[in-house]
Design a protein around this motif. Structure first.
Motif, short mmCIF file in Angstrom:
data_model
loop_
_atom_site.label_atom_id
_atom_site.label_comp_id
_atom_site.label_asym_id
_atom_site.label_seq_id
_atom_site.Cartn_x
_atom_site.Cartn_y
_atom_site.Cartn_z
N GLN A 1 29.70 44.10 38.48
CA GLN A 1 30.97 44.73 38.86
C GLN A 1 30.76 45.71 40.01
O GLN A 1 31.59 45.78 40.93
CB GLN A 1 31.58 45.44 37.64
CG GLN A 1 32.08 44.47 36.58
CD GLN A 1 32.39 45.15 35.25
OE1 GLN A 1 32.00 46.31 35.02
NE2 GLN A 1 33.09 44.46 34.38
N ALA B 1 33.42 36.14 28.66
CA ALA B 1 34.75 36.54 29.15
C ALA B 1 34.61 37.61 30.23
O ALA B 1 35.32 37.58 31.24
CB ALA B 1 35.60 37.05 28.01
N ARG B 2 33.68 38.54 30.06
CA ARG B 2 33.46 39.58 31.06
C ARG B 2 32.85 39.01 32.33
O ARG B 2 33.21 39.39 33.44
CB ARG B 2 32.57 40.68 30.48
CG ARG B 2 33.25 41.50 29.38
CD ARG B 2 32.24 42.39 28.67
NE ARG B 2 31.58 43.28 29.59
CZ ARG B 2 30.26 43.49 29.60
NH1 ARG B 2 29.47 42.85 28.76
NH2 ARG B 2 29.74 44.34 30.47
N LYS C 1 24.50 49.87 29.69
CA LYS C 1 25.14 49.04 30.69
C LYS C 1 24.28 47.81 30.97
O LYS C 1 23.08 47.92 31.24
CB LYS C 1 25.40 49.82 31.97
CG LYS C 1 26.44 50.91 31.79
CD LYS C 1 26.88 51.50 33.11
CE LYS C 1 28.02 52.48 32.92
NZ LYS C 1 28.53 53.03 34.20
N SER D 1 33.32 36.13 33.53
CA SER D 1 34.32 35.36 34.27
C SER D 1 35.14 36.22 35.22
O SER D 1 35.82 35.70 36.10
CB SER D 1 35.26 34.65 33.28
OG SER D 1 36.10 35.58 32.61
N LEU D 2 35.07 37.53 35.06
CA LEU D 2 35.81 38.44 35.94
C LEU D 2 34.97 38.95 37.10
O LEU D 2 35.42 39.79 37.88
CB LEU D 2 36.34 39.64 35.12
CG LEU D 2 37.29 39.30 33.98
CD1 LEU D 2 37.69 40.56 33.23
CD2 LEU D 2 38.54 38.58 34.50
N THR D 3 33.75 38.44 37.24
CA THR D 3 32.89 38.83 38.34
C THR D 3 32.78 37.68 39.35
O THR D 3 33.31 36.60 39.13
CB THR D 3 31.48 39.21 37.83
OG1 THR D 3 30.89 38.06 37.19
CG2 THR D 3 31.56 40.35 36.83
N SER E 1 32.38 37.20 24.13
CA SER E 1 32.91 38.40 24.80
C SER E 1 32.19 38.65 26.12
O SER E 1 32.81 39.05 27.11
CB SER E 1 32.78 39.62 23.88
OG SER E 1 31.41 39.91 23.62
N THR E 2 30.86 38.40 26.15
CA THR E 2 30.11 38.56 27.40
C THR E 2 30.55 37.52 28.42
O THR E 2 30.72 37.83 29.60
CB THR E 2 28.59 38.44 27.15
OG1 THR E 2 28.19 39.44 26.21
CG2 THR E 2 27.81 38.62 28.45
N ARG F 1 41.52 35.17 39.66
CA ARG F 1 41.13 35.51 38.30
C ARG F 1 42.04 34.85 37.25
O ARG F 1 41.56 34.30 36.28
CB ARG F 1 41.14 37.04 38.12
CG ARG F 1 40.09 37.77 38.95
CD ARG F 1 38.69 37.47 38.42
NE ARG F 1 37.65 38.06 39.28
CZ ARG F 1 37.04 37.43 40.25
NH1 ARG F 1 37.36 36.17 40.52
NH2 ARG F 1 36.11 38.01 40.98
N VAL G 1 26.44 42.64 33.56
CA VAL G 1 27.84 42.50 33.98
C VAL G 1 28.32 43.79 34.63
O VAL G 1 29.05 43.76 35.63
CB VAL G 1 28.74 42.12 32.79
CG1 VAL G 1 30.19 41.94 33.26
CG2 VAL G 1 28.25 40.83 32.13
N HIS G 2 27.89 44.92 34.09
CA HIS G 2 28.22 46.20 34.72
C HIS G 2 27.62 46.30 36.13
O HIS G 2 28.27 46.77 37.06
CB HIS G 2 27.71 47.38 33.88
CG HIS G 2 28.42 47.56 32.58
ND1 HIS G 2 27.89 47.17 31.38
CD2 HIS G 2 29.63 48.10 32.29
CE1 HIS G 2 28.73 47.46 30.41
NE2 HIS G 2 29.80 48.02 30.93
#
Length: 227
Positions: A68, A90-91, A61, A93-95, A87-88, A197, A64-65
């Motif tokens: 979250q 993109a992840r 983990k 951007s959701l935090t 990919s990181t 988001r 980013v984990h």
């Protein structure tokens, strides 16, 4: 307000550099770790004002984990970041970080980003609404509110961790909110634009929740997002 800061970073030299800079500038370091499990355990126990969080950690983990989990815990954080793969990104951007400190950083850059985060934290702490719940008065930080939903003459207030049923109309509660942060998306919904988001033709995603989006309010919302 003197910030209590926790560091999540797996490079000892960087940790030492950060600690020295923070001590020089009268910030308190209350702990540090280089991995997910220890970080989450100690952060829950110590409740820091701000976490400095490296995105790329060793182990299954990564940062980013951790982010979250901090979003769920409503704990403020700044990302420490160097270039990452798509990919990181993109992840990430959701935090919901308060900002980013780009590696390699200078002491001046580190401290200026922390000062900006401190100003945001102080501003957020001034924005509370008070509600009655089970005979108690509860103060809810507006920064933690995701959205509000009408329910007859009542209103639901949703945060990442709780849902409150308030004995007031949606309109009454909405009038108490910061207009630069909250906007109506539908006749039955108000949203926190900071939690945005993504959006589609009929919905807007707020922290993973698809909220109805009416044409009446779409232009206003898109304008706030673009700003």
């Amino acid at each position: 307000m003197s910030l209590k800061i926790y560091i999540v970073e797996d490079e000892p030299l960087i940790v030492t550099t950060i600690k020295i800079a923070l001590k020089k500038n009268n910030f308190e370091v209350i702990g540090c770790s280089g991995g997910y499990v220890k970080a989450i355990k100690e952060i829950k126990e110590s409740q820091p004002d701000l976490v400095l969080l490296d995105i790329q950690l060793t182990g299954i983990k990564d940062g980013v984990h951790v982010a979250q989990e901090l979003d769920v815990l409503n704990i403020n954080y700044l990302f420490l970041t160097s270039q990452s793969d798509p990919s990181t990104i993109a992840r990430v951007s959701l935090t919901s970080p308060l900002g980013y400190i780009v590696k390699p950083f200078t002491e001046a850059g580190l401290i200026s980003n922390i000062e900006l985060a401190k100003n945001k934290i102080n501003s957020n702490q001034k924005e509370f609404i008070k509600i009655k719940q089970d005979g108690r008065t509860i103060a809810i930080n507006q920064a933690h509110i995701q959205y509000l939903k009408a329910f007859d003459n009542y209103c639901y207030i949703h945060t990442a961790t709780e849902k409150f049923l308030v004995s007031h109309t949606l309109k009454h509660i909405a009038e108490q909110l910061n207009p630069s942060r909250f906007v109506q998306s539908h006749r039955s919904y108000w949203i926190n634009i900071d939690k945005y988001r993504s959006s589609s033709f009929k919905h807007i995603n707020i922290d993973g929740h698809d909220i109805p989006l009416s044409n009446t309010y779409k232009d206003i919302i898109m304008s706030m997002i673009n700003e």
